[in-house]
Enzyme design. Structure first.
Site, PDB file in Angstrom:
ATOM      1  N   ASP A  51       0.838  -1.205   0.000  1.00  0.00           N
ATOM      2  CA  ASP A  51       0.000   0.000   0.000  1.00  0.00           C
ATOM      3  C   ASP A  51       0.872   1.254   0.000  1.00  0.00           C
ATOM      4  OD1 ASP A  51       0.870  -0.208   2.583  1.00  0.00           O
ATOM      5  OD2 ASP A  51      -1.099   0.074   3.523  1.00  0.00           O
ATOM      6  N   SER A  52       2.207   1.056  -0.001  1.00  0.00           N
ATOM      7  CA  SER A  52       3.121   2.173  -0.247  1.00  0.00           C
ATOM      8  C   SER A  52       2.895   2.730  -1.653  1.00  0.00           C
ATOM      9  CB  SER A  52       4.585   1.733  -0.084  1.00  0.00           C
ATOM     10  OG  SER A  52       4.829   0.541  -0.805  1.00  0.00           O
ATOM     11  N   ASP A  90      -1.100  -6.016  -0.236  1.00  0.00           N
ATOM     12  CA  ASP A  90      -1.508  -5.357   1.005  1.00  0.00           C
ATOM     13  C   ASP A  90      -3.005  -5.100   1.003  1.00  0.00           C
ATOM     14  OD1 ASP A  90       0.462  -4.958   2.911  1.00  0.00           O
ATOM     15  OD2 ASP A  90       1.266  -3.170   1.925  1.00  0.00           O
ATOM     16  N   LYS A 120      -1.509  -9.397   2.667  1.00  0.00           N
ATOM     17  CA  LYS A 120      -0.801  -8.982   3.892  1.00  0.00           C
ATOM     18  C   LYS A 120      -1.666  -7.957   4.604  1.00  0.00           C
ATOM     19  CE  LYS A 120       3.091  -6.099   3.882  1.00  0.00           C
ATOM     20  NZ  LYS A 120       2.609  -4.922   4.628  1.00  0.00           N
ATOM     21  N   GLU A 122      -1.810  -5.418   8.449  1.00  0.00           N
ATOM     22  CA  GLU A 122      -1.015  -4.880   9.558  1.00  0.00           C
ATOM     23  C   GLU A 122      -1.700  -5.139  10.899  1.00  0.00           C
ATOM     24  OE1 GLU A 122      -0.264  -0.697   8.876  1.00  0.00           O
ATOM     25  OE2 GLU A 122       0.737  -1.087   6.950  1.00  0.00           O
ATOM     26  N   GLU A 189       8.782  -4.321  10.606  1.00  0.00           N
ATOM     27  CA  GLU A 189       9.273  -3.049  10.074  1.00  0.00           C
ATOM     28  C   GLU A 189       9.841  -2.168  11.183  1.00  0.00           C
ATOM     29  OE1 GLU A 189       6.590  -1.084   7.393  1.00  0.00           O
ATOM     30  OE2 GLU A 189       7.815   0.732   7.308  1.00  0.00           O
TER      31      GLU A 189
HETATM   32  O1  KIV Z   1       3.545  -1.109   1.695  1.00  0.00           O
HETATM   33  C1  KIV Z   1       4.722  -1.499   1.743  1.00  0.00           C
HETATM   34  O2  KIV Z   1       5.557  -1.176   0.898  1.00  0.00           O
HETATM   35  C2  KIV Z   1       5.112  -2.341   2.864  1.00  0.00           C
HETATM   36  C3  KIV Z   1       6.569  -2.651   3.020  1.00  0.00           C
HETATM   37  C4  KIV Z   1       7.269  -1.463   3.549  1.00  0.00           C
HETATM   38  C5  KIV Z   1       6.808  -3.844   3.852  1.00  0.00           C
HETATM   39  O3  KIV Z   1       4.297  -2.761   3.634  1.00  0.00           O
END
Ligand code: KIV
Length: 271
Positions: A51-52, A90, A120, A122, A189
């Site tokens: 989600d980055s 994510d 994934k 959080e 992280e």
């Molecule tokens: O969204 C992302 O890029 C991440 C990584 C930093 C692990 O969750």
């Protein structure tokens, strides 16, 4: 599973075998077809559609604004570029917290509409009900503990997490809870290297670190950061393998000069 012949795909089981054999796992983010093709061809084990994307693709300050539809768009583009790597997506902010039924339907949408292989999310104990319910549908789940950017407004800063004993203890307990629930791996992280190593030794599933030292089972970085496309982000944990910001800037400036001077296109570049 794969329509591509002679390619042994990376699965969640492959990652477990790698941990058992002491072979490090490589993971990078990817958000689009062209980059995913390069990353996969280079031989990466896991591509995370992070989600980055909210930051590096859409230019938002945080990861909170990205939507489920946008994540599915990025994920399906990545899946089309990948032959070998495991593709993990994510779950965006708001698609799984506090409502495990919604979490399951969000995860099913990601899997069905993108063709990715795992999701994934959080958090630890506070999302365990969502993790458990998603797993009932046979969807592999990767956890994410330590600095969890979707909670940035609770933390207040992006500094190192779990430096104090109480938070470190809670993190170890959360990692064990995620393992017991059935997660196939966990991202840690920005936590102290000693703590990350302790977690990697306390659970049997693979631990992938970002800013979590070398005592874990694998590493992940944001691809734009490690290629130096993003020239405004240089945290201590980041190793830059290129300076694509400068290289791309130079190429684009040369192109502009060539157009303005009439040098491009030449006789060989026309019909
Ligand atoms: O969204 C992302 O890029 C991440 C990584 C930093 C692990 O969750």
């Amino acid at each position: 599973m794969s329509v591509h012949k002679n390619v042994k795909r990376v699965t969640t089981h492959t990652l477990q075998e790698m941990k058992n054999a002491g072979v490090k796992i490589s993971m990078l983010t990817g958000y689009d077809f062209s980059m995913a093709r390069i990353i996969d061809t280079a031989g990466i084990d896991v591509i995370l559609v992070g989600d980055s994307a909210s930051n590096v693709m859409a230019g938002h300050e945080t990861t909170l604004p990205i939507t489920l539809d946008e994540m599915i768009y990025h994920a399906s583009s990545v899946v089309r570029g990948v032959n070998r790597a495991l593709v993990v997506v994510d779950m965006p902010f708001g698609s799984y917290q506090g409502n495990s039924r919604e979490a399951l339907s969000s995860a099913i949408r990601i899997m069905k509409q993108s063709g990715a292989h795992a999701i994934k999310l959080e958090g630890g104990r506070e999302v365990i009900e969502s993790v458990t319910r998603i797993l009932t549908a046979g969807i592999p789940v990767m956890g994410h503990l330590g600095l969890t950017p979707q909670s940035i407004y609770k933390f207040g800063t992006y500094t190192v997490r779990a430096k104090e004993d109480e938070e470190a203890q809670r993190l170890i307990e959360d990692a064990k809870l995620l393992e017991e629930a059935g997660c196939f791996a966990i991202v840690l992280e920005k936590i102290p290297a000693d703590l990350a190593e302790e977690v990697a030794k306390s659970v049997s599933i693979p631990i992938i670190g970002i800013g979590a030292g070398n005592g874990v089972d694998g590493q992940v970085l944001v691809v734009h950061d490690m290629l130096g496309i993003n020239n405004e982000f240089s945290p201590r944990f980041l190793r830059k393998y290129n300076n694509l910001y400068e290289e791309m800037m130079g190429s684009i400036q040369r192109y502009i000069e060539d157009v303005k001077s009439g040098d491009f296109p030449n006789e060989n570049e026309q019909y």
